[in-house]
Design a protein around this motif. Structure first.
Motif, short mmCIF file in Angstrom:
data_model
loop_
_atom_site.label_atom_id
_atom_site.label_comp_id
_atom_site.label_asym_id
_atom_site.label_seq_id
_atom_site.Cartn_x
_atom_site.Cartn_y
_atom_site.Cartn_z
N ILE A 159 44.49 96.46 45.82
CA ILE A 159 42.65 95.76 45.07
C ILE A 159 42.12 97.07 45.35
O ILE A 159 41.12 96.97 44.48
CB ILE A 159 42.67 94.33 45.96
CG1 ILE A 159 44.04 93.18 45.98
CG2 ILE A 159 41.51 93.67 45.78
CD1 ILE A 159 43.82 92.13 46.28
N ASP A 160 42.05 96.64 46.58
CA ASP A 160 40.90 98.35 47.23
C ASP A 160 40.31 99.36 46.05
O ASP A 160 39.37 99.82 45.37
CB ASP A 160 40.49 98.32 47.97
CG ASP A 160 39.79 97.66 49.43
OD1 ASP A 160 40.03 96.54 48.52
OD2 ASP A 160 40.31 97.70 50.39
N SER A 161 41.92 99.93 45.20
CA SER A 161 42.14 101.61 44.88
C SER A 161 42.29 100.66 42.99
O SER A 161 42.23 101.29 42.75
CB SER A 161 43.64 101.93 45.38
OG SER A 161 44.36 101.24 45.32
N ARG A 162 41.99 99.05 43.20
CA ARG A 162 42.31 98.29 40.96
C ARG A 162 43.20 99.02 40.89
O ARG A 162 43.19 98.79 39.83
CB ARG A 162 41.16 98.94 40.73
CG ARG A 162 39.33 98.74 41.67
CD ARG A 162 38.22 99.20 40.10
NE ARG A 162 38.19 98.72 39.14
CZ ARG A 162 38.33 97.59 39.44
NH1 ARG A 162 37.16 97.07 40.42
NH2 ARG A 162 37.93 96.65 37.76
N GLN A 163 44.32 99.03 41.41
CA GLN A 163 46.05 98.89 41.46
C GLN A 163 46.84 97.35 41.15
O GLN A 163 47.21 96.99 41.72
CB GLN A 163 46.96 99.49 41.82
CG GLN A 163 46.32 101.05 41.94
CD GLN A 163 47.27 102.11 42.50
OE1 GLN A 163 48.27 102.00 43.61
NE2 GLN A 163 46.53 103.26 42.84
N PHE A 164 46.13 96.37 40.22
CA PHE A 164 46.08 95.23 40.24
C PHE A 164 47.49 95.66 39.62
O PHE A 164 48.16 94.23 40.63
CB PHE A 164 44.47 94.39 39.51
CG PHE A 164 43.09 94.61 39.59
CD1 PHE A 164 43.29 94.27 41.12
CD2 PHE A 164 42.48 94.93 38.93
CE1 PHE A 164 42.43 94.57 41.30
CE2 PHE A 164 41.17 95.36 38.60
CZ PHE A 164 41.15 94.89 40.61
N ARG A 181 41.30 89.51 39.02
CA ARG A 181 40.78 90.55 39.08
C ARG A 181 41.00 90.73 37.48
O ARG A 181 41.03 91.21 37.34
CB ARG A 181 40.71 91.56 39.87
CG ARG A 181 39.97 91.04 41.93
CD ARG A 181 39.13 90.47 40.93
NE ARG A 181 37.75 90.11 43.01
CZ ARG A 181 37.69 91.41 43.80
NH1 ARG A 181 38.14 92.57 44.01
NH2 ARG A 181 37.47 90.59 44.63
N MET A 182 42.14 90.24 36.92
CA MET A 182 43.16 90.95 36.27
C MET A 182 42.54 90.45 34.81
O MET A 182 42.85 90.94 33.42
CB MET A 182 44.54 90.72 36.35
CG MET A 182 45.17 91.40 37.18
SD MET A 182 46.88 90.92 37.77
CE MET A 182 48.13 91.88 36.32
#
Length: 211
Positions: A23-28, A58-59
């Motif tokens: 999540i922190d790296s936006r790899q949802f 977030r997606m």
């Protein structure tokens, strides 16, 4: 995130950490895969469901995220064996707030505080919900309860600030009633009262961060 027993929301922290890292790296998409794996091992974990809902939101999948939140909420209300903790509720609160359903997060905290009336973490979470809803009277009531439990002066300060906010609100409403409709929008500016500024200056410096 983890407790002293290495648990996060009742789930081993080592199984949760990859989700937060993704999540922190936006790899949802990767985070969602981790959530699916986690739920296969802990299908009745409200925290695992809350994490999945957070990823879905977030997606951009708001409807799916909302349904998953409702599933987690149902588990909290009906399954006495599941863990009810602030980490789970605060994760749900983030999603509910982003989906404009903060009232549901508040109801979850109210239920938890009713079940565990002396749990300070849960009560602080409920206080934060009331802050976001501008429920000044309820803020005051829960702050006084916390003060009576632990005797810390900060909670007494929160109660005093909540009383002051009630007075400011009533003053602003009174001014609005005396104005013509075209003037009502200028009342808060002319009275020098702003809800968000009042909360941030009076309460939030001593509260946990608002996401």
């Amino acid at each position: 995130m983890a407790s002293k027993f290495g648990l996060a929301g009742g789930v081993p922290e080592r199984r949760v950490r990859p989700i937060w890292d993704a999540i922190d790296s936006r790899q949802f998409k990767n985070a969602l895969k981790h959530c699916t794996t986690l739920l296969s091992k802990y299908p009745n974990s409200p925290y695992a469901l809350a994490l999945k809902a957070l990823v879905l939101e977030r997606m951009g999948k708001a409807e799916e995220a909302f349904m998953v939140c409702l599933n987690a909420k149902e588990l909290l209300y009906t399954n006495d064996s599941v863990l009810i903790d602030d980490l789970t509720l605060s994760t749900l609160q983030i999603v509910f707030q982003r989906l404009d359903h903060l009232d549901m997060a508040t109801s979850c905290y109210e239920y938890a505080c009713g079940k565990f009336p002396n749990n300070l973490d849960l009560m602080m979470g409920l206080f934060n919900c009331y802050v976001r809803e501008y429920s000044f009277v309820k803020q005051q009531q829960i702050a006084i309860k916390m003060y009576k439990i632990v005797g810390e002066e900060r909670f007494l300060l929160w109660a005093v600030c909540s009383i002051q906010l009630q007075d400011c609100f009533q003053e602003t409403i009174g001014l609005a009633r005396d104005c013509r409709p075209t003037e009502a929008g200028e009342v808060s500016k002319s009275s020098g009262f702003n809800f968000k500024n009042a909360l941030s200056s009076s309460v939030e410096p001593t509260l946990p961060p608002v996401v």
